[in-house]
Write a protein that holds these residues in place. Structure first.
Motif, PDB file in Angstrom:
ATOM      1  N   THR A  32      -4.877  -6.317  -1.575  1.00  0.00           N
ATOM      2  CA  THR A  32      -5.800  -6.256  -0.217  1.00  0.00           C
ATOM      3  C   THR A  32      -5.296  -5.305   0.633  1.00  0.00           C
ATOM      4  O   THR A  32      -6.225  -4.603   1.355  1.00  0.00           O
ATOM      5  N   SER A  60      -7.317  -2.003   0.198  1.00  0.00           N
ATOM      6  CA  SER A  60      -8.838  -1.768   0.370  1.00  0.00           C
ATOM      7  C   SER A  60      -9.299  -1.321   1.587  1.00  0.00           C
ATOM      8  O   SER A  60     -10.018  -0.678   1.434  1.00  0.00           O
ATOM      9  N   GLU A  61      -8.692  -1.465   2.694  1.00  0.00           N
ATOM     10  CA  GLU A  61      -9.141  -1.117   3.980  1.00  0.00           C
ATOM     11  C   GLU A  61      -9.161   0.376   3.891  1.00  0.00           C
ATOM     12  O   GLU A  61     -10.300   1.131   4.370  1.00  0.00           O
ATOM     13  N   VAL A 118     -13.973  -3.753  -2.301  1.00  0.00           N
ATOM     14  CA  VAL A 118     -12.809  -2.996  -2.911  1.00  0.00           C
ATOM     15  C   VAL A 118     -11.835  -3.927  -3.599  1.00  0.00           C
ATOM     16  O   VAL A 118     -11.403  -3.790  -4.842  1.00  0.00           O
ATOM     17  N   THR A 119     -11.538  -4.968  -2.813  1.00  0.00           N
ATOM     18  CA  THR A 119     -10.239  -5.652  -3.256  1.00  0.00           C
ATOM     19  C   THR A 119     -11.017  -6.414  -4.531  1.00  0.00           C
ATOM     20  O   THR A 119     -10.109  -6.585  -5.682  1.00  0.00           O
ATOM     21  N   ALA A 121     -12.027   1.452   1.505  1.00  0.00           N
ATOM     22  CA  ALA A 121     -13.283   1.318   1.987  1.00  0.00           C
ATOM     23  C   ALA A 121     -13.498   2.340   3.230  1.00  0.00           C
ATOM     24  O   ALA A 121     -14.852   2.902   3.208  1.00  0.00           O
ATOM     25  N   ASN A 140       0.699  -1.324  -0.113  1.00  0.00           N
ATOM     26  CA  ASN A 140       0.138  -0.132   0.162  1.00  0.00           C
ATOM     27  C   ASN A 140       0.831   1.113  -0.064  1.00  0.00           C
ATOM     28  O   ASN A 140       0.231   2.291   0.027  1.00  0.00           O
ATOM     29  N   ILE A 142     -10.541   5.546  -7.673  1.00  0.00           N
ATOM     30  CA  ILE A 142      -9.969   5.039  -6.213  1.00  0.00           C
ATOM     31  C   ILE A 142      -8.453   5.544  -5.970  1.00  0.00           C
ATOM     32  O   ILE A 142      -8.573   6.203  -4.854  1.00  0.00           O
ATOM     33  N   ALA A 181     -14.376  -3.406   2.222  1.00  0.00           N
ATOM     34  CA  ALA A 181     -12.752  -3.676   1.927  1.00  0.00           C
ATOM     35  C   ALA A 181     -12.829  -4.681   1.001  1.00  0.00           C
ATOM     36  O   ALA A 181     -12.185  -4.825   0.063  1.00  0.00           O
ATOM     37  N   THR A 182     -13.678  -5.984   1.259  1.00  0.00           N
ATOM     38  CA  THR A 182     -13.670  -6.880   0.529  1.00  0.00           C
ATOM     39  C   THR A 182     -14.257  -6.677  -0.951  1.00  0.00           C
ATOM     40  O   THR A 182     -13.698  -7.162  -1.758  1.00  0.00           O
TER      41      THR A 182
END
Lengths: 520, 636
Positions: free
Chosen positions: A505, A508-509, A355-356, A512, A63, A289, A352-353
């Motif tokens: 992943t 994503s957090e 977004v991934t 989101a 990230n 994004i 988050a899921t």
């Protein structure tokens, strides 16, 4: 940070190489005859470079921006030349650099002289053909440079400039090398995109003026604060957000600003469509994004419910319209409208899921759409028309075309084991987690997908074999290689997406949390 | 060989074989079918390795989790690909690979004259691999891979002769209706993820008892929708009859013995969830009961031998579903019936294929009759299947169906009476329609043109099928005969499954067991006698008589297609047409109109198109530079 030859980021090298080669192929007449091999070798080298980049990428810090380089560009205006990639940027660069050589190989013999040229002078004809081919290769290489640049941009202004500049090669690829009605399609594409671009430009300027930092690095993405922290009124933030969002929604494309895509896909060559829908349209969702959410989190959160509804409409509308098409390329374009609905839904739903799911969807869709456009191109070039009604029973005549079309279609309809499944699954499950009813509406897209793919397969490939196409040749070795690479990618993404997910992943957090208003 | 390795190979071998056959294409035409048979046989060997491996362990130690790899590591949702080998999955492994291999052998001869036999075997292998993944998966996500994988194989095989458009349509119909069910499965997984945070069996089933009834009911209903699609249960049953377009070995393997029973597997496997929701359980029983009767009624009226068998399959799966909805008491019975049904129904489908083989692919039973004299092996093996399915005492179906009927009578309130009576009466219906089918085909007067009689159509020379076809039929007939008794002996099958299905408390039915058994046998005999009188003792008209309202409805599958047509297809088509028109006329028009100035600009741009690439690029470059200059000027 691994330094390359002149202290530049390796990304800069990846951007420069195809750009320089494009210029050489275009400007140096003796190279024109060799344009295609040069283009292929260059794009293969760039792909190798991108893979080397991925190998050197620190996955545990996916990230964070890596391979970063920042240089002053227009300090007076706060614009810098800043490049670098995090996990998402890297994945998109890999997608773009994979598809470019694939498209060059697929279109190897696609560029021919228009019927009007040709007065019997062979040397002149050959020269004209070389010139045309060199133009084609140069445009694709320029486009490759710009695609890498846009995904690597870590400066808002740089992103904007590249975003706009990409229109130029695509405009020519459609308008010069496309089908009968190519000019209409090219201009429609250009006008739509310019309209979005102008809004975005206004928003970029607006951001500069309302932002807290108006120094020489005001546009640096990794330092740019979201406007939520700047005490800007929501209405201003919302206007700026919309400037970016509409530009990206047009690019993506979302309902109701999708109508340029079917025309463009119908008229462009399959290779152009592949790059256009497979990669360039992703710049829209990529921009949502990396720009819309971090820069304008309050506005994004406020607009999310409306955007989600538009995304759901796109899913169903794209699916239904795909069912209604007779032209193969328009059909593929509409399936993409539906798929982009899923991507946008996942970005804005606040899980988050999901977004991934959206991020890996961007890659998976690139691969399956490439497969569909290219194999449809192989078929329609031989069959002479994109009208599905003209074909029948082609499975008995061109088996490999039928098989590769079906596999690509199954990837598109998200059959588990192929590329489309994991992304769609993650978007749907993530959506269900936060908004069950939205997920229940979106899941209808799954049935529509089965219908539009299998209906197309039924119309073209089943039934009594068409007498008009008896003896039509099946894929040759070059074309088989193209489809083989793409299908291998579909299978890998279906069965072993873990390496790609590991890159995405961690981001994503954060994304989101921006939508739900949580603390990143 | 360890269970772990065997579990991997059992899937990998047929999958690899399918890949080889598809990639090599025509080059493997000469031997491809034998590779397919070998791959399936190798899987069967692995299934026995697994069986003996499990039997060598203590009853409580018979669950082996085989971790494969990290499949979807997406943060909160983290799915590993892994196999769960336990008595339930092992039972399916044996059924799938053993019956599957017999059908592979049969198909070598059945498909001998088809140019595409190699491709057929590739698809069969693909099916085996997908079906094995379905039953071995240790999470709903991986189960879904097998679930849609078998759907794909089914699509490819139903449409194997898709040069006939109606077969291609049948294949698409099956896939799309299955996808409607698959939506349910996806929603169920969404609900699991939302409520439990996982989709793997271990976590979900451990958390299921703690679930609120609302969540349990939601998940249960969504799973049931999935099961209905795959298992052709009401209201998603309409695809199965059309699926008979596939070559007969496909009907035997996929649309009788294995794939269509996957819904029952899903419900039994997810028992923990259904037990947490009486509402969902009741719905499963209701769906089972409706389909049981629906299929039986349709089966009484069909003249196409394969479609009659398909209706029967639907109905028998209705029995299994009904049992599965009864909770732990019914799980083992459902799986028991599933197993015996797999043998006798596959046997009868192969028998039907053998009849078609000897009768120039004729499927209309009104054009059969008296075939017992010409194809003795087919007649006897089919006869054993027939006796098994009608529940003739001692044969396989007797043991398994009787248990379900008894279990249906267990409970309190109105339910045991309603479901028990439905299950009981359907036994009589089953006896009638299966006897009708058997007598119309093998007994009575020959209604086909034997060169001497007045029957229409081309002259037929019915003959027995080659050994490659009859041997599998014989093996399956042995199963029809003895498998039920073998497994019921000392309740050994129920003890075998107990670690998975749990120990069910013994409850007495509302009617004494001997009465139920007696009534079942009497009803069965009545069914057989009625069929005998109408289809053996008296002559069968070549053209179907008009019949009652019910008969006419049953011939048309109780108007299932008309309903779907009116409710979904026609409005759907209309919507698509309207939207397709509106997209160009309204949406595109509006957006175009919105930028009226842009259109003007477009006109001007159009005029600029003088055919010289260089001037375009110059113009464009100037445009971009202008944009940049404007930006800079604005700043300064």
């Amino acid at each position: 940070m691994p330094e390359t030859l002149l202290g530049q980021s390796p990304l800069t090298v990846l951007i420069l190489v195809p750009a320089v080669v494009a210029a050489l192929v275009w400007l140096v007449p003796p190279l024109r005859r060799l344009a295609r091999p040069i283009g292929l070798v260059t794009s293969a080298l760039v792909l190798a470079g991108a893979i080397a980049l991925a190998v050197g990428f620190d996955v545990s810090a996916a990230n964070e921006t890596q391979f970063a380089q920042v240089a002053d560009w227009i300090p007076a205006f706060g614009a810098s030349y800043a490049v670098g990639v995090n996990g998402l940027g890297l994945v998109m660069v890999l997608l773009a650099t994979l598809l470019v050589p694939v498209v060059i190989v697929a279109g190897w013999n696609e560029v021919t002289l228009p019927a009007t040229v040709g007065d019997g002078d062979e040397t002149a004809e050959r020269k004209a053909l070389d010139y045309r081919r060199a133009g084609w290769v140069a445009l694709i290489l320029v486009l490759e440079a710009l695609m890498i640049a846009v995904f690597a941009s870590r400066d808002i202004f740089l992103f904007y400039v590249v975003f706009e500049a990409m229109l130029i090669p695509v405009y020519f690829l459609i308008g010069v090398y496309g089908g009968a009605n190519r000019r209409y399609a090219a201009i429609k594409f250009l006008l739509y995109s310019l309209a979005g671009g102008l809004l975005m430009l206004a928003a970029v300027i607006g951001y500069f003026f309302v932002g807290t930092d108006q120094g020489p690095q005001a546009f640096l993405l990794d330092q740019a604060p979201g406007l939520d922290a700047a005490g800007v009124p929501l209405i201003t933030e919302m206007l700026l957000f919309l400037g970016f969002f509409i530009a990206f929604a047009i690019k993506a494309p979302m309902w109701p600003v999708h109508t340029w895509l079917p025309d463009a896909a119908q008229q462009a060559t399959p290779g152009t469509s592949t790059l256009l829908v497979g990669v360039l349209d992703k710049v829209g969702t990529f921009g949502m994004i990396v720009l819309c959410l971090p820069l304008f989190p309050n506005a994004a959160a406020a607009a999310a419910p409306v955007i989600i509804v538009l995304a759901l409409i796109s899913i169903l509308y794209g699916g239904l319209l795909a069912i209604g098409q007779n032209d193969m390329m328009r059909l593929i374009a509409f399936t993409s409208v539906s798929h982009f609905g899923f991507i946008v839904l996942g970005i804005f739903v606040g899980s988050a899921t999901a977004v991934t799911g959206s991020m890996i969807y961007m890659v998976a869709h690139g691969v399956s759409t490439a497969g569909m456009f290219l194999v449809a191109g192989f078929l329609t070039q031989r069959g002479g028309t994109q009208d599905m009604g003209a074909y029948s029973g082609m499975q008995r005549i061109t088996r490999v075309i039928a098989g590769t079309f079906l596999v690509s279609g199954l990837a598109s309809l998200a059959l588990p084991g192929l590329s489309g499944f994991v992304p769609e699954y993650l978007v749907l499950l993530g959506t269900f987690e936060v908004a069950p009813w939205m997920a229940i509406v979106a899941v209808l897209g799954v049935v529509l997908a089965a219908l539009y793919i299998l209906l197309a397969y039924q119309r073209v490939f089943t039934g009594p074999p068409s007498a008009n196409h008896a003896g039509m040749p099946d894929l040759n070795g070059r074309e088989k290689a193209v489809m083989g690479v793409l299908i291998a990618a579909m299978l890998v993404l279906g069965f072993y997406p873990a390496p790609v997910l590991d890159l995405l992943t961690p981001l994503s957090e954060t994304v989101a949390a921006l939508v739900t208003g949580g603390v990143a | 060989m360890s269970i772990d390795l065997a579990a991997i190979l059992i899937v990998a071998v047929p999958l690899a074989s399918a890949g080889v056959l598809l990639l090599l294409g025509r080059r493997s035409d000469g031997w491809g079918h034998w590779l397919g048979v070998l791959a399936s046989a190798a899987s069967a060997v692995m299934a026995f390795v697994i069986l003996f491996g499990l039997l060598g362990r203590g009853a409580e130690d018979r669950a082996v989790d085989v971790h494969l790899f990290s499949w979807i590591p997406a943060g909160e949702l983290d799915v590993d690909a892994g196999f769960l080998v336990d008595p339930l999955s092992a039972t399916f492994l044996l059924l799938i690979t053993f019956v599957g291999t017999l059908i592979h052998v049969y198909a070598v001869a059945y498909m001998e004259h088809d140019d595409d036999r190699r491709r057929f075997f590739a698809y069969l292998n693909l099916f085996i691999a997908a079906m094995l993944i379905l039953v071995l998966a240790d999470s709903f996500a991986l189960l879904f891979v097998g679930w849609e994988g078998v759907g794909l194989a089914s699509y490819l095989l139903i449409g194997f002769w898709n040069q006939r458009t109606e077969y291609a349509v049948a294949a698409k119909k099956a896939f799309v209706m299955n996808r409607v069910g698959d939506m349910g499965l996806i929603i169920a997984m969404g609900a699991m993820f939302a409520s439990i945070g996982s989709v793997d069996f271990e976590t979900v089933f451990a958390a299921a008892p703690e679930l609120s009834e609302g969540w349990a009911t939601a998940i249960g209903i969504a799973l049931l929708i999935g099961a209905c699609g795959k298992s052709a249960q009401f209201p998603l049953q309409a695809w199965l009859g059309d699926a008979m377009a596939g070559p007969t070995p496909v009907s035997a393997l996929i649309h009788a013995a294995t794939m269509v029973t996957a819904g029952v597997y899903l419900v039994v496997r997810s028992g923990a969830i259904f037990e947490a929701s009486p509402t969902a359980q009741l719905l499963v029983v209701i769906v089972g009961a409706i389909t049981l009767v629906f299929g039986a009624i349709v089966g009484c009226a069909k003249d196409d031998i394969k479609k009659a068998l398909a209706a029967s399959t639907m109905s028998q799966i209705g029995y299994m579903m009904l049992a599965a909805g009864l909770g732990p008491i019914g799980y083992a019975f459902a799986i028991f019936h599933l197993l015996t049904h797999g043998f006798f129904k596959a046997g009868m489908f192969l028998g039907a294929g053998s009849v078609m083989h000897g009768m120039n692919d004729e499927v209309n039973m009104r054009g059969f009759g008296g075939l017992s004299r010409f194809m003795k092996v087919t007649w006897i093996t089919f006869g054993l299947g027939w006796l098994a399915i009608i529940g003739f005492p001692g044969l396989s179906g007797f043991w398994s169906k009787d248990k379900i009927i008894e279990a249906a009578f267990v409970g309190e309130g109105w339910q045991p009476w309603v479901f028990g009576m439905v299950a009981l009466l359907a036994a009589g219906l089953t006896a009638f329609y299966m006897s009708r089918l058997f007598f119309m085909t093998f007994h009575g007067k020959a209604r086909w043109n034997d060169g001497k009689n007045e029957a229409p159509g081309p002259e037929q020379h019915p003959h027995e099928s080659p050994l490659l076809m009859t041997v599998p039929m014989i093996v399956l007939a042995v199963g029809s005969l003895g498998l039920g008794a073998f497994l019921a002996f000392g309740d050994r099958f129920f003890h075998w499954l107990e670690p998975v299905t749990g120990h069910a408390e013994h409850h007495d039915p509302v009617i004494p067991i001997p009465v139920i058994m007696g009534a079942t046998v009497v009803l069965m005999l009545i069914g057989v006698l009625l069929a005998w009188r109408q289809y053996w003792a008296s002559s069968v008209p070549l053209m179907p008589p008009t019949g009652s309202v019910l008969t006419r409805a049953a011939r048309r599958d109780l108007y299932q297609d008309s309903v779907n047509e009116a409710v979904f297809a026609r409005p759907g088509t209309h919507t698509v047409r309207t939207l397709t028109y509106a997209d160009t006329a309204v949406v595109d028009g509006a957006v175009n109109g919105l930028g009226a100035g842009a259109v003007g600009l477009g006109e001007r741009l159009r005029k600029l198109q003088n055919g010289h690439v260089r001037s375009y690029s110059a113009a464009m470059s100037v445009g971009v530079v202008l944009v940049l200059v404007i930006v800079l000027v604005a700043r300064i």
